[in-house]
Design an enzyme around this catalytic site. Structure first.
Site, PDB file in Angstrom:
ATOM      1  N   SER A  11       0.576  -1.020  -0.010  1.00 49.07           N
ATOM      2  CA  SER A  11       0.042   0.043   0.151  1.00 49.07           C
ATOM      3  C   SER A  11       1.017   1.236  -0.073  1.00 49.07           C
ATOM      4  O   SER A  11       1.539   1.339   0.800  1.00 49.07           O
ATOM      5  CB  SER A  11      -0.778   0.091   1.071  1.00 49.07           C
ATOM      6  OG  SER A  11      -1.538   1.226   1.578  1.00 49.07           O
ATOM      7  N   HIS A  36      -1.348  -1.363  -4.180  1.00 46.34           N
ATOM      8  CA  HIS A  36      -2.670  -1.028  -3.325  1.00 46.34           C
ATOM      9  C   HIS A  36      -2.585   0.292  -3.281  1.00 46.34           C
ATOM     10  O   HIS A  36      -1.734   0.945  -2.737  1.00 46.34           O
ATOM     11  CB  HIS A  36      -2.830  -1.715  -2.182  1.00 46.34           C
ATOM     12  CG  HIS A  36      -3.893  -1.663  -1.235  1.00 46.34           C
ATOM     13  ND1 HIS A  36      -5.166  -2.376  -1.356  1.00 46.34           N
ATOM     14  CD2 HIS A  36      -4.228  -0.723  -0.344  1.00 46.34           C
ATOM     15  CE1 HIS A  36      -6.048  -2.059  -0.461  1.00 46.34           C
ATOM     16  NE2 HIS A  36      -5.566  -0.940   0.040  1.00 46.34           N
ATOM     17  N   ASP A  38      -4.825   3.657  -1.938  1.00 47.63           N
ATOM     18  CA  ASP A  38      -5.871   3.866  -0.764  1.00 47.63           C
ATOM     19  C   ASP A  38      -6.512   5.588  -1.309  1.00 47.63           C
ATOM     20  O   ASP A  38      -5.570   6.411  -1.273  1.00 47.63           O
ATOM     21  CB  ASP A  38      -5.400   3.933   0.515  1.00 47.63           C
ATOM     22  CG  ASP A  38      -5.014   2.701   1.170  1.00 47.63           C
ATOM     23  OD1 ASP A  38      -5.989   1.987   0.958  1.00 47.63           O
ATOM     24  OD2 ASP A  38      -3.894   2.461   1.293  1.00 47.63           O
ATOM     25  N   MET A  40      -8.861   8.394  -0.349  1.00 47.45           N
ATOM     26  CA  MET A  40      -9.905   8.974   0.883  1.00 47.45           C
ATOM     27  C   MET A  40     -10.264  10.247   0.708  1.00 47.45           C
ATOM     28  O   MET A  40      -9.464  11.167   0.014  1.00 47.45           O
ATOM     29  CB  MET A  40      -8.888   8.786   1.965  1.00 47.45           C
ATOM     30  CG  MET A  40      -8.345   7.662   2.456  1.00 47.45           C
ATOM     31  SD  MET A  40      -7.044   7.713   3.906  1.00 47.45           S
ATOM     32  CE  MET A  40      -6.382   5.886   3.913  1.00 47.45           C
ATOM     33  N   HIS A  69      -8.428   1.184  -3.701  1.00 43.59           N
ATOM     34  CA  HIS A  69      -9.258   1.092  -2.664  1.00 43.59           C
ATOM     35  C   HIS A  69     -10.066   2.272  -2.275  1.00 43.59           C
ATOM     36  O   HIS A  69      -9.327   3.558  -1.882  1.00 43.59           O
ATOM     37  CB  HIS A  69      -8.293   0.530  -1.135  1.00 43.59           C
ATOM     38  CG  HIS A  69      -9.319   0.402  -0.090  1.00 43.59           C
ATOM     39  ND1 HIS A  69      -8.554   0.278   1.027  1.00 43.59           N
ATOM     40  CD2 HIS A  69     -10.463   0.465   0.199  1.00 43.59           C
ATOM     41  CE1 HIS A  69      -9.483   0.068   2.103  1.00 43.59           C
ATOM     42  NE2 HIS A  69     -10.622   0.194   1.513  1.00 43.59           N
ATOM     43  N   MET A  71     -12.238   4.823  -0.506  1.00 49.57           N
ATOM     44  CA  MET A  71     -12.636   5.048   0.869  1.00 49.57           C
ATOM     45  C   MET A  71     -13.394   6.482   0.656  1.00 49.57           C
ATOM     46  O   MET A  71     -12.899   7.603   1.243  1.00 49.57           O
ATOM     47  CB  MET A  71     -11.683   5.108   1.960  1.00 49.57           C
ATOM     48  CG  MET A  71     -11.355   3.547   2.283  1.00 49.57           C
ATOM     49  SD  MET A  71      -9.516   3.744   3.177  1.00 49.57           S
ATOM     50  CE  MET A  71      -8.513   3.567   1.749  1.00 49.57           C
ATOM     51  N   MET A 140     -11.235  -5.692   6.402  1.00 49.96           N
ATOM     52  CA  MET A 140     -10.360  -4.606   7.284  1.00 49.96           C
ATOM     53  C   MET A 140      -9.879  -5.305   8.536  1.00 49.96           C
ATOM     54  O   MET A 140     -10.752  -5.574   9.192  1.00 49.96           O
ATOM     55  CB  MET A 140     -11.054  -3.317   7.239  1.00 49.96           C
ATOM     56  CG  MET A 140     -11.242  -2.315   5.907  1.00 49.96           C
ATOM     57  SD  MET A 140      -9.977  -2.231   4.965  1.00 49.96           S
ATOM     58  CE  MET A 140      -8.896  -1.118   6.119  1.00 49.96           C
ATOM     59  N   ASP A 178      -6.110  -6.005   5.176  1.00 55.36           N
ATOM     60  CA  ASP A 178      -5.628  -4.482   5.117  1.00 55.36           C
ATOM     61  C   ASP A 178      -5.660  -4.052   6.266  1.00 55.36           C
ATOM     62  O   ASP A 178      -6.680  -3.905   7.127  1.00 55.36           O
ATOM     63  CB  ASP A 178      -6.393  -3.747   4.127  1.00 55.36           C
ATOM     64  CG  ASP A 178      -5.994  -2.467   3.921  1.00 55.36           C
ATOM     65  OD1 ASP A 178      -4.793  -2.202   4.041  1.00 55.36           O
ATOM     66  OD2 ASP A 178      -6.681  -1.910   3.040  1.00 55.36           O
TER      67      ASP A 178
HETATM   68  C1  DX5 Z   1      -5.941   2.024   5.830  1.00 56.56           C
HETATM   69  C2  DX5 Z   1      -5.679   1.622   4.457  1.00 56.56           C
HETATM   70  C3  DX5 Z   1      -4.421   0.512   4.260  1.00 56.56           C
HETATM   71  C4  DX5 Z   1      -3.161   1.177   4.823  1.00 56.56           C
HETATM   72  C5  DX5 Z   1      -2.705   0.071   5.509  1.00 56.56           C
HETATM   73  O1  DX5 Z   1      -7.174   2.657   5.759  1.00 56.56           O
HETATM   74  O2  DX5 Z   1      -6.796   0.988   3.703  1.00 56.56           O
HETATM   75  O3  DX5 Z   1      -4.283   0.284   2.956  1.00 56.56           O
HETATM   76  O4  DX5 Z   1      -2.269   1.784   3.701  1.00 56.56           O
HETATM   77  O5  DX5 Z   1      -1.479   0.686   6.450  1.00 56.56           O
HETATM   78  P1  DX5 Z   1      -0.801  -0.356   7.276  1.00 56.56           P
HETATM   79  O6  DX5 Z   1      -0.219  -1.767   6.527  1.00 56.56           O
HETATM   80  O7  DX5 Z   1       0.407   0.525   7.834  1.00 56.56           O
HETATM   81  O8  DX5 Z   1      -1.631  -0.799   8.482  1.00 56.56           O
HETATM   82 ZN    ZN Z   2      -6.316   0.129   1.828  1.00 59.82          ZN
END
Ligand code: DX5
Ligand code: ZN
Length: 223
Positions: A11, A36, A38, A40, A69, A71, A140, A178
């Site tokens: 990620s 991956h 993210d 947001m 992903h 969010m 998650m 994740d």
């Molecule tokens: C959190 C994200 C993850 C995040 C994980 O909301 O969806 O993908 O990057 O980070 P680590 O592996 O550091 O927990």
């Molecule tokens: Zn993620």
């Protein structure tokens, strides 16, 4: 390189964005299976991260699938933009989506892979009717929004339940996890049935560098 049965999805949320292309190339060389990303919006989760321009830039520098992903509060509104930018697959949350079946079909229409994400407090049972349409389920293992959070170990029994559902209903569906995945927690989630591990800080946040961190994670699950 033998990538093994368990797939690793670094990620980039924890990457150094000034070095993003180089860090992703290093992860690819070290055997990453997908990247991956993210996304947001500061509304669905209390954090803002990145959008389609990052996908467009990464599409130029890696052959790996770009897993997106989402969010964000209105994933449907952004699907075309991300698809055009080069996303290979989309992970959309069950939470807050009143028309999940429609969103899933919209993702699949142009041939993209699709996964549904469930948060730590959401039961596995919500997946039952949608599972046959999915390529991936993402459980998650932290509350979404931030990297480097502590793994929530009450998600382990749920991962086992999702594995049973997948084996019954859609055996070729990936079971991805994740949040808080590192060399200590990775064997636990693999034992519970996960076959794709997202890891941010355990790959990009380590002083030892991306290659050494990838090797450490891989060794922890290959034991
Ligand atoms: C959190 C994200 C993850 C995040 C994980 O909301 O969806 O993908 O990057 O980070 P680590 O592996 O550091 O927990
Ligand atoms: Zn993620």
């Amino acid at each position: 390189m033998d990538k093994g049965i368990v797939k690793l999805a670094p990620s980039i949320l924890s990457a150094n964005f000034a070095q993003l292309g180089r860090q992703v190339a290093e992860a690819e060389q070290a055997g990453a299976d997908r990247v991956h990303i993210d996304v947001m919006d500061g509304h669905f989760v209390p954090n803002i991260s990145m959008g389609a321009p990052i996908i467009r830039s990464l599409r130029q520098v890696t052959l790996l699938p770009l897993e997106t992903h989402l969010m964000i509060s209105d994933p449907d509104f952004f699907l075309d933009e991300f698809t055009e930018a080069g996303s290979s697959s989309f992970l959309v949350h069950w939470e807050g989506n009143n028309n999940l079946h429609r969103t899933v079909q919209r993702i699949k229409a142009p041939g993209k892979r699709v996964g549904v994400v469930i948060n730590p407090a959401t039961p596995a049972a919500v997946l039952e009717e949608i599972l046959q349409d999915l390529d991936q389920v993402l459980v998650m293992t932290v509350d979404p929004g931030f990297g480097h959070q502590r793994f929530i170990d009450t998600t382990l029994p749920k991962i086992r339940r999702v594995r049973e559902m997948i084996d019954d209903i859609k055996p070729d569906c990936d079971l991805e996890v994740d949040g808080g995945i590192d060399a200590t927690t990775a064997p636990l989630v693999v034992d519970a049935g996960a076959n794709v591990l997202v890891a941010g800080s355990a790959i990009f946040g380590e002083r030892e560098g991306v290659t050494a961190a990838m090797n450490r994670l891989r060794a922890a699950v290959d034991k």
